[in-house]
Design a protein around this motif. Structure first.
Motif, PDB file in Angstrom:
ATOM      1  N   LYS B  75       0.809  -1.225   0.000  1.00  0.00           N
ATOM      2  CA  LYS B  75       0.000   0.000   0.000  1.00  0.00           C
ATOM      3  C   LYS B  75       0.837   1.267   0.000  1.00  0.00           C
ATOM      4  O   LYS B  75       0.365   2.323  -0.371  1.00  0.00           O
ATOM      5  CB  LYS B  75      -0.981  -0.005   1.178  1.00  0.00           C
ATOM      6  CG  LYS B  75      -0.355   0.055   2.526  1.00  0.00           C
ATOM      7  CD  LYS B  75      -1.439   0.031   3.592  1.00  0.00           C
ATOM      8  CE  LYS B  75      -0.806   0.106   4.978  1.00  0.00           C
ATOM      9  NZ  LYS B  75      -1.820   0.035   6.024  1.00  0.00           N
ATOM     10  N   GLU B  76       2.133   1.175   0.422  1.00  0.00           N
ATOM     11  CA  GLU B  76       2.953   2.398   0.388  1.00  0.00           C
ATOM     12  C   GLU B  76       3.228   2.876  -1.035  1.00  0.00           C
ATOM     13  O   GLU B  76       3.675   3.997  -1.231  1.00  0.00           O
ATOM     14  CB  GLU B  76       4.284   2.198   1.148  1.00  0.00           C
ATOM     15  CG  GLU B  76       5.156   1.112   0.624  1.00  0.00           C
ATOM     16  CD  GLU B  76       4.885  -0.216   1.342  1.00  0.00           C
ATOM     17  OE1 GLU B  76       5.804  -1.021   1.380  1.00  0.00           O
ATOM     18  OE2 GLU B  76       3.758  -0.435   1.830  1.00  0.00           O
ATOM     19  N   PHE B  77       2.919   1.993  -2.028  1.00  0.00           N
ATOM     20  CA  PHE B  77       3.133   2.395  -3.430  1.00  0.00           C
ATOM     21  C   PHE B  77       1.916   3.113  -4.030  1.00  0.00           C
ATOM     22  O   PHE B  77       1.895   3.430  -5.217  1.00  0.00           O
ATOM     23  CB  PHE B  77       3.511   1.189  -4.295  1.00  0.00           C
ATOM     24  CG  PHE B  77       4.874   0.666  -3.979  1.00  0.00           C
ATOM     25  CD1 PHE B  77       6.008   1.333  -4.427  1.00  0.00           C
ATOM     26  CD2 PHE B  77       5.025  -0.473  -3.199  1.00  0.00           C
ATOM     27  CE1 PHE B  77       7.270   0.860  -4.105  1.00  0.00           C
ATOM     28  CE2 PHE B  77       6.290  -0.947  -2.882  1.00  0.00           C
ATOM     29  CZ  PHE B  77       7.422  -0.285  -3.336  1.00  0.00           C
ATOM     30  N   ILE B  78       0.913   3.317  -3.200  1.00  0.00           N
ATOM     31  CA  ILE B  78      -0.276   4.036  -3.689  1.00  0.00           C
ATOM     32  C   ILE B  78       0.121   5.416  -4.216  1.00  0.00           C
ATOM     33  O   ILE B  78      -0.357   5.876  -5.253  1.00  0.00           O
ATOM     34  CB  ILE B  78      -1.319   4.184  -2.550  1.00  0.00           C
ATOM     35  CG1 ILE B  78      -1.894   2.816  -2.191  1.00  0.00           C
ATOM     36  CG2 ILE B  78      -2.460   5.127  -2.970  1.00  0.00           C
ATOM     37  CD1 ILE B  78      -2.764   2.838  -0.939  1.00  0.00           C
ATOM     38  N   GLY B  79       1.041   6.055  -3.497  1.00  0.00           N
ATOM     39  CA  GLY B  79       1.476   7.399  -3.899  1.00  0.00           C
ATOM     40  C   GLY B  79       2.054   7.403  -5.297  1.00  0.00           C
ATOM     41  O   GLY B  79       1.761   8.282  -6.117  1.00  0.00           O
ATOM     42  N   SER B  80       2.887   6.402  -5.592  1.00  0.00           N
ATOM     43  CA  SER B  80       3.502   6.361  -6.931  1.00  0.00           C
ATOM     44  C   SER B  80       2.449   6.100  -7.988  1.00  0.00           C
ATOM     45  O   SER B  80       2.485   6.687  -9.092  1.00  0.00           O
ATOM     46  CB  SER B  80       4.590   5.285  -6.984  1.00  0.00           C
ATOM     47  OG  SER B  80       4.012   4.014  -6.770  1.00  0.00           O
ATOM     48  N   LEU B  81       1.484   5.245  -7.665  1.00  0.00           N
ATOM     49  CA  LEU B  81       0.434   4.925  -8.648  1.00  0.00           C
ATOM     50  C   LEU B  81      -0.425   6.157  -8.949  1.00  0.00           C
ATOM     51  O   LEU B  81      -0.657   6.505 -10.113  1.00  0.00           O
ATOM     52  CB  LEU B  81      -0.437   3.794  -8.124  1.00  0.00           C
ATOM     53  CG  LEU B  81      -1.414   3.208  -9.126  1.00  0.00           C
ATOM     54  CD1 LEU B  81      -1.515   1.699  -8.960  1.00  0.00           C
ATOM     55  CD2 LEU B  81      -2.801   3.819  -8.995  1.00  0.00           C
ATOM     56  N   VAL B  82      -0.856   6.821  -7.873  1.00  0.00           N
ATOM     57  CA  VAL B  82      -1.687   8.023  -8.074  1.00  0.00           C
ATOM     58  C   VAL B  82      -0.867   9.099  -8.782  1.00  0.00           C
ATOM     59  O   VAL B  82      -1.346   9.758  -9.715  1.00  0.00           O
ATOM     60  CB  VAL B  82      -2.232   8.545  -6.717  1.00  0.00           C
ATOM     61  CG1 VAL B  82      -2.961   9.867  -6.906  1.00  0.00           C
ATOM     62  CG2 VAL B  82      -3.149   7.521  -6.090  1.00  0.00           C
ATOM     63  N   GLY B  83       0.367   9.265  -8.352  1.00  0.00           N
ATOM     64  CA  GLY B  83       1.221  10.306  -8.940  1.00  0.00           C
ATOM     65  C   GLY B  83       1.406  10.114 -10.421  1.00  0.00           C
ATOM     66  O   GLY B  83       1.193  11.046 -11.215  1.00  0.00           O
ATOM     67  N   PHE B 170      -9.065   0.921   6.012  1.00  0.00           N
ATOM     68  CA  PHE B 170      -8.299  -0.252   5.558  1.00  0.00           C
ATOM     69  C   PHE B 170      -7.031   0.118   4.783  1.00  0.00           C
ATOM     70  O   PHE B 170      -6.248  -0.745   4.411  1.00  0.00           O
ATOM     71  CB  PHE B 170      -9.174  -1.221   4.756  1.00  0.00           C
ATOM     72  CG  PHE B 170      -9.693  -0.671   3.453  1.00  0.00           C
ATOM     73  CD1 PHE B 170     -10.984  -0.178   3.366  1.00  0.00           C
ATOM     74  CD2 PHE B 170      -8.892  -0.658   2.308  1.00  0.00           C
ATOM     75  CE1 PHE B 170     -11.466   0.306   2.162  1.00  0.00           C
ATOM     76  CE2 PHE B 170      -9.374  -0.176   1.122  1.00  0.00           C
ATOM     77  CZ  PHE B 170     -10.675   0.324   1.048  1.00  0.00           C
ATOM     78  N   ILE B 171      -6.808   1.425   4.543  1.00  0.00           N
ATOM     79  CA  ILE B 171      -5.535   1.841   3.917  1.00  0.00           C
ATOM     80  C   ILE B 171      -4.656   2.490   5.006  1.00  0.00           C
ATOM     81  O   ILE B 171      -3.549   2.025   5.271  1.00  0.00           O
ATOM     82  CB  ILE B 171      -5.755   2.819   2.752  1.00  0.00           C
ATOM     83  CG1 ILE B 171      -6.718   2.225   1.720  1.00  0.00           C
ATOM     84  CG2 ILE B 171      -4.410   3.137   2.077  1.00  0.00           C
ATOM     85  CD1 ILE B 171      -7.096   3.162   0.596  1.00  0.00           C
ATOM     86  N   ALA B 172      -5.166   3.575   5.580  1.00  0.00           N
ATOM     87  CA  ALA B 172      -4.480   4.281   6.677  1.00  0.00           C
ATOM     88  C   ALA B 172      -2.996   4.500   6.417  1.00  0.00           C
ATOM     89  O   ALA B 172      -2.136   4.117   7.210  1.00  0.00           O
ATOM     90  CB  ALA B 172      -4.708   3.533   7.994  1.00  0.00           C
ATOM     91  N   LEU B 173      -2.708   5.092   5.265  1.00  0.00           N
ATOM     92  CA  LEU B 173      -1.314   5.337   4.884  1.00  0.00           C
ATOM     93  C   LEU B 173      -0.912   6.750   5.281  1.00  0.00           C
ATOM     94  O   LEU B 173      -1.621   7.716   4.985  1.00  0.00           O
ATOM     95  CB  LEU B 173      -1.167   5.163   3.352  1.00  0.00           C
ATOM     96  CG  LEU B 173       0.221   5.339   2.771  1.00  0.00           C
ATOM     97  CD1 LEU B 173       1.161   4.234   3.260  1.00  0.00           C
ATOM     98  CD2 LEU B 173       0.162   5.333   1.241  1.00  0.00           C
ATOM     99  N   GLU B 174       0.220   6.847   5.940  1.00  0.00           N
ATOM    100  CA  GLU B 174       0.697   8.167   6.372  1.00  0.00           C
ATOM    101  C   GLU B 174       1.050   9.018   5.153  1.00  0.00           C
ATOM    102  O   GLU B 174       1.657   8.513   4.190  1.00  0.00           O
ATOM    103  CB  GLU B 174       1.949   8.007   7.250  1.00  0.00           C
ATOM    104  CG  GLU B 174       1.662   7.458   8.633  1.00  0.00           C
ATOM    105  CD  GLU B 174       0.688   8.332   9.413  1.00  0.00           C
ATOM    106  OE1 GLU B 174       0.844   9.570   9.387  1.00  0.00           O
ATOM    107  OE2 GLU B 174      -0.260   7.768  10.009  1.00  0.00           O
ATOM    108  N   PRO B 175       0.685  10.287   5.180  1.00  0.00           N
ATOM    109  CA  PRO B 175       1.015  11.177   4.055  1.00  0.00           C
ATOM    110  C   PRO B 175       2.509  11.183   3.710  1.00  0.00           C
ATOM    111  O   PRO B 175       2.884  11.276   2.538  1.00  0.00           O
ATOM    112  CB  PRO B 175       0.544  12.550   4.530  1.00  0.00           C
ATOM    113  CG  PRO B 175      -0.540  12.257   5.508  1.00  0.00           C
ATOM    114  CD  PRO B 175      -0.134  10.971   6.180  1.00  0.00           C
ATOM    115  N   ASP B 176       3.350  11.079   4.736  1.00  0.00           N
ATOM    116  CA  ASP B 176       4.803  11.085   4.472  1.00  0.00           C
ATOM    117  C   ASP B 176       5.177   9.965   3.525  1.00  0.00           C
ATOM    118  O   ASP B 176       5.927  10.157   2.563  1.00  0.00           O
ATOM    119  CB  ASP B 176       5.582  10.873   5.782  1.00  0.00           C
ATOM    120  CG  ASP B 176       5.506  12.104   6.663  1.00  0.00           C
ATOM    121  OD1 ASP B 176       4.933  13.100   6.169  1.00  0.00           O
ATOM    122  OD2 ASP B 176       6.001  12.061   7.789  1.00  0.00           O
TER     123      ASP B 176
END
Lengths: 268, 250
Positions: B75-83, B170-176
């Motif tokens: 799930k930490e790769f969500i940022g790269s996918l959205v980006g 169910f994601i709860a990923l820190e913005p950092d």
């Protein structure tokens, strides 16, 4: 066609040659519909030529050919020495067309409608443009309408604004498509006077499409009557009465029998 | 045969319109008020809807990605996918679709109305080329505003993704962590490619809408028909061009 007058515009000190118009075997078809049929016509520089005819006879289409908005299917139209179908003609000769419905720019105020031409062609400073515009508005009794938008004007006022806009263009050739429709008798007389003044004092060639028989008889040097795409007659106003063409005579002097209206005949 | 000829005629007219417009490019400084007005219409007036849609598209991407990637512990790769998705594909396409729907339709309606009510004819008789004052300022404005809209769409979309990724249980990923992978995998070239796409889409949309508007003939009914035709044509062209541009820019 050689120019015989110099045009001196009421808005300009500059003089330019008045221009004539020649149609040679002009024909125009839209699909299978033949609107103009081998028109031969010569309008002299400085002349007021009134074009009449029943609705749908091709008057406005002929006018559009002269300003280059339509291209002939056959034949050609010459304005001065230039082919009207070529875009360069409008660069060489100042023509103004008063559209039947005005064709004003709805997003601009009346003032800006009039100022558009001199601004785009950089004909004068903003102060000079203001002077021209206000003078044209004054001639047409429209001083109070300067800040209004076309949608805020009546049909007659829009027509007057269209004429004022044409005057500001300092035309050598002025074309009017039904200039007096939607106008009251007083304003119709004013328009007739403007057309006559442009000829008498400034030698502007004027071509007027109109249903207004009084206008034609009062101001025209010659009148042409279009019938089903052909020029049935071209004559000075006085000569029209001597026509032997029944269609022309009927058009000029329609016989209306109120006791036996046509719809009653149709209704059987 | 007739529809094919009509399409070819439309393409030919549009190319000619572009050529005629470019011939007046040097007059652009004199069109500054019209250019600024068009920048306002295309950019500023479109901005709120671009922002709202970008926010939710970013959010939906994060939500969908979070749902799938949580199962793989990625799930930490969500940022790269959205980006990447926003920068390379969804941002420019969404902005172009909004410009087609909001600005393109308005351009076609205005020009078609001017054509039908003979305002364009009046310009021609006044020897004022309609391309110079009606088309040139719009094309110049869309070239300036599309990158701005695309960048704002990216930023808002990324922020929307971050917010969803952080707040959904169910994601709860820190913005950092979200922004760390976004920064790591979204390069400047990706953003630049998206801006190039947005530029091309916007330019084509405005050109096509101007062309269809100025080719309108008939009465008021044809104005509506032209608007429909312009929007549909624009949407098709955006998606077709998207494929070829994506392939070319990969």
């Amino acid at each position: 066609m050689s120019p015989c007058h110099q045009t001196r515009n009421p808005f300009s000190e500059a003089e330019s040659p008045a221009v004539g118009v020649v149609c040679e075997q002009l024909s125009k078809s839209f699909g299978s519909l033949e609107v103009l049929k081998q028109i031969d016509l010569r309008i002299e520089p400085g002349e007021i030529f009134v074009l009449m005819g029943p609705s749908g006879s091709g008057k406005s289409v002929l006018l559009k050919h002269i300003v280059g908005l339509e291209r002939p299917s056959a034949g050609k139209v010459m304005v001065g020495e230039f082919d009207a179908a070529e875009a360069e003609t409008r660069e060489k000769i100042r023509m103004a067309l008063v559209f039947q419905a005005g064709a004003l720019f709805n997003s601009l105020t009346v003032y800006d409608n009039l100022a558009l031409y001199p601004r785009e062609h950089r004909l004068a400073s903003e102060a000079g443009i203001r002077e021209k515009v206000m003078r044209a508005l004054q001639i047409l009794s429209l001083e109070n309408a300067a800040g209004k938008y076309p949608s805020q004007l009546s049909g007659g006022m829009r027509k007057r604004v269209a004429i004022a806009r044409a005057l500001v263009q300092e035309p050598q050739l002025m074309l009017y498509d039904e200039p007096t429709s939607e106008l009251d008798p007083v304003m119709s007389a004013t328009i007739s006077e403007i057309i006559a003044t442009l000829k008498d004092e400034y030698h502007v060639t004027s071509i007027v499409v109109s249903h207004d028989r009084d206008l034609a008889l009062n101001i025209a040097d010659r009148v042409g009557i279009l019938m089903e795409g052909r020029l049935a007659i071209v004559a000075p106003p006085a000569g029209l009465r001597q026509t032997t063409d029944e269609r022309v005579a009927d058009f000029l002097n329609p016989k209306i029998n109120l006791k036996q209206p046509r719809f009653r005949e149709l209704a059987g | 045969m007739k529809p094919i000829l009509a399409v070819l005629e439309g393409i030919g007219d549009t190319v000619l319109l572009l050529v005629r417009t470019l011939r007046h490019a040097s007059s652009l400084p004199r069109q500054l008020p019209r250019f600024i007005d068009q920048c306002y219409q295309i950019g500023y007036a479109t901005l709120p809807i671009v922002a709202i849609l970008s926010f939710f598209i970013g959010g939906v991407l994060a939500l969908q990605a979070g749902y799938s990637m949580s199962n793989f512990g990625a799930k930490e790769f969500i940022g790269s996918l959205v980006g990447l998705s926003m920068a390379r594909a969804l941002g420019p396409v969404m902005v172009a679709v909004l410009v087609a729907g909001r600005v393109g339709s308005a351009i076609t309606a205005e020009l078609a109305s001017m054509k039908v009510y003979q305002e364009v004819d009046a310009l021609v008789t006044m020897n004022i080329p309609p391309e110079r004052i009606l088309v040139l300022p719009r094309l110049a404005a869309v070239l300036v505003m599309m990158p701005v809209l695309a960048i704002i769409a990216n930023l808002v979309g990324w922020f929307g993704g971050a917010l969803v990724a952080h707040t959904v249980d169910f994601i709860a990923l820190e913005p950092d962590k979200y922004f760390e992978t976004l920064r790591r995998y979204t390069k400047f070239d990706d953003i630049a490619d998206g801006i190039i796409k947005a530029e091309v889409f916007g330019f084509v949309v405005v050109l096509v809408c101007c062309s269809i508007g100025l080719r309108t003939r008939g009465g008021p009914r044809e104005i509506g028909a032209s608007v429909t035709k312009a929007v549909v044509t624009s949407l098709i062209l955006i998606l077709v061009l998207d494929y070829f541009l994506t392939k070319a820019l990969l």
